[in-house]
Design a protein around this motif. Sequence first.
Motif, short mmCIF file in Angstrom:
data_model
loop_
_atom_site.label_atom_id
_atom_site.label_comp_id
_atom_site.label_asym_id
_atom_site.label_seq_id
_atom_site.Cartn_x
_atom_site.Cartn_y
_atom_site.Cartn_z
N ARG A 191 26.09 -42.78 6.38
CA ARG A 191 24.85 -42.05 6.65
C ARG A 191 23.95 -42.86 7.59
O ARG A 191 23.35 -42.33 8.51
N GLY A 192 23.86 -44.17 7.33
CA GLY A 192 23.03 -45.03 8.16
C GLY A 192 23.51 -45.01 9.60
O GLY A 192 22.74 -44.84 10.55
N PRO A 232 -6.33 -47.51 18.47
CA PRO A 232 -5.55 -48.68 18.91
C PRO A 232 -4.31 -48.93 18.06
O PRO A 232 -3.36 -49.56 18.53
N PHE A 233 -4.33 -48.42 16.85
CA PHE A 233 -3.21 -48.71 15.94
C PHE A 233 -2.15 -47.60 15.93
O PHE A 233 -1.18 -47.67 15.20
N LEU A 234 -2.36 -46.58 16.73
CA LEU A 234 -1.43 -45.44 16.71
C LEU A 234 0.04 -45.84 16.93
O LEU A 234 0.92 -45.35 16.23
N PRO A 235 0.34 -46.73 17.90
CA PRO A 235 1.75 -47.10 18.10
C PRO A 235 2.37 -47.69 16.83
O PRO A 235 3.54 -47.43 16.53
N VAL A 236 1.58 -48.48 16.10
CA VAL A 236 2.10 -49.07 14.87
C VAL A 236 2.41 -47.96 13.87
O VAL A 236 3.49 -47.92 13.27
N TYR A 237 1.46 -47.00 13.75
CA TYR A 237 1.72 -45.86 12.87
C TYR A 237 3.00 -45.13 13.27
O TYR A 237 3.82 -44.76 12.44
N ALA A 238 3.14 -44.95 14.58
CA ALA A 238 4.30 -44.21 15.07
C ALA A 238 5.60 -44.92 14.70
O ALA A 238 6.56 -44.29 14.25
N LEU A 239 5.62 -46.26 14.87
CA LEU A 239 6.83 -47.01 14.53
C LEU A 239 7.14 -46.92 13.04
O LEU A 239 8.28 -46.70 12.64
N VAL A 240 6.07 -47.07 12.23
CA VAL A 240 6.27 -46.98 10.78
C VAL A 240 6.79 -45.59 10.42
O VAL A 240 7.72 -45.43 9.62
N ALA A 241 6.19 -44.57 11.05
CA ALA A 241 6.62 -43.20 10.77
C ALA A 241 8.09 -43.01 11.14
O ALA A 241 8.86 -42.39 10.39
N LEU A 242 8.49 -43.58 12.29
CA LEU A 242 9.88 -43.45 12.72
C LEU A 242 10.83 -44.11 11.72
O LEU A 242 11.86 -43.54 11.34
N GLY A 243 10.42 -45.31 11.27
CA GLY A 243 11.23 -46.01 10.27
C GLY A 243 11.35 -45.20 8.99
O GLY A 243 12.45 -45.07 8.42
N CYS A 244 10.22 -44.61 8.55
CA CYS A 244 10.25 -43.80 7.33
C CYS A 244 11.14 -42.59 7.52
O CYS A 244 11.91 -42.21 6.62
N MET A 255 15.92 -39.82 6.19
CA MET A 255 17.13 -39.09 6.57
C MET A 255 18.38 -39.68 5.89
O MET A 255 19.27 -38.94 5.47
N VAL A 256 18.41 -41.02 5.83
CA VAL A 256 19.56 -41.65 5.16
C VAL A 256 19.56 -41.26 3.68
O VAL A 256 20.59 -40.86 3.12
N GLY A 257 18.37 -41.33 3.05
CA GLY A 257 18.28 -40.97 1.64
C GLY A 257 18.66 -39.51 1.41
O GLY A 257 19.45 -39.20 0.51
N TYR A 258 18.11 -38.64 2.26
CA TYR A 258 18.44 -37.23 2.13
C TYR A 258 19.94 -37.00 2.33
O TYR A 258 20.58 -36.29 1.57
N GLY A 259 20.49 -37.67 3.35
CA GLY A 259 21.92 -37.55 3.61
C GLY A 259 22.76 -37.97 2.41
O GLY A 259 23.77 -37.37 2.10
#
Lengths: 245, 92
Positions: A151-152, B36-48, B53-57
């Motif tokens: 999955r990863g 100013p912190f939006l990019p950090v939020y975006a990266l964290v959101a992408l990681g989540c 997706m892995v968990g759901y998969g």
Amino acid sequence: MEKDSSPPRRLYSILIPTYNERLNIALLCYLLFKTLNDLDVDFEVIIVDDASPDGTQDVIKQLQQIYGDHKILLRPRAAKLGLGTAYVHGLQHAAGDYIFIMDADLSHHPKYIPSFIRKQLDTNADIVTGTRYLKGGGVHGWDLRRKLTSRGANVLAHTLLWPHVSDLTGSFRLYRKPVLEELVKSCVSKGYVFQMEMIVRATRKGYYIAEVPISFVDRVYGTSKLGGAEIVQYLKGLFLLFFTT
Amino acid sequence: MKQVFKFGAVVGTLVALWIGLLLSPDLPQSFSLILPFLPVYALVALGCYGLGMVGYGLMVFPTCPHESILLQKDIDEAKAFLKEKGVDVAYQ
Ligand SMILES: Nc1nc2c(ncn2[C@@H]2O[C@H](COP(=O)(O)OP(=O)(O)O)[C@@H](O)[C@H]2O)c(=O)[nH]1
Ligand SMILES: [Mg+2]
């Protein structure tokens, strides 16, 4: 007056790489012939064995006695040279216009071959690829670690590569011969990444790829080779494809 | 176009939007504080998103226990045939 409006019959070459599969290849051939004889299609089985020490080639010779050596072609190599080049080697000896590629370890069951053929005829696809991750498909026999890895790897590949194919590393596929010849030439990776590279390059070249669901039962006999080294290799392959396709 | 450029184009567009916002006057104060912190939020959101997706998969991982029973039957049938033909089907 003879009137023959039926198109010329197609020949399907089924390419099977083996390494230490003496039992599996015998079981597989039985199931292949059982399925395909019912189907009324012309086919040949091409086995590329890399000097397996377990006597795989002796078994293949016995199978040739049963099914005929025009039906089962043994095209061995002198040493274990890897999967990617095994396909190249087998392809050189293939007479078919359409080429199946499948593993010998019974994870790819011949009973799905008719659905590949039907799908190809219906869609005129350049490649029909078996997918475990769409409705009707599935996997049996993987532990949590194996599932997590899969999955990863899939999420990572889809985020980076946008491939439009649900199952990148599956290797049960049907190709038009010229398409496979071209892809095999342009692919550089080895091992696991090879399957992914083939299908990603195929999407980039604009080939039409259709999918059919397959179930994948992990090998019952013999050993597979997925370890830490393969994971590193996979990540390298992913970045290679990210930058070169 | 190479995948890295397609990917870069998406990232570049997002960065351009962000810079546009940074430079634009009279935004509501609450917004310009987090800007100013939006990019950090975006990266964290992408990681989540990735982990999700892995968990759901994993949760919906398609399995097919029935297929392994069917395969075992096929194997038995094949073994019987091969044994009769004198092919060695012992597994060590
Ligand atoms: N000719 C050849 N076949 C190989 C080699 N390595 C693996 N195979 C075959 O390739 C197929 C897939 O290998 P397997 O170990 O099952 O990989 P996995 O299913 O992805 O873990 C099997 O039919 C193997 O016998 C090799 O170096 N040479
Ligand atoms: Mg396998």
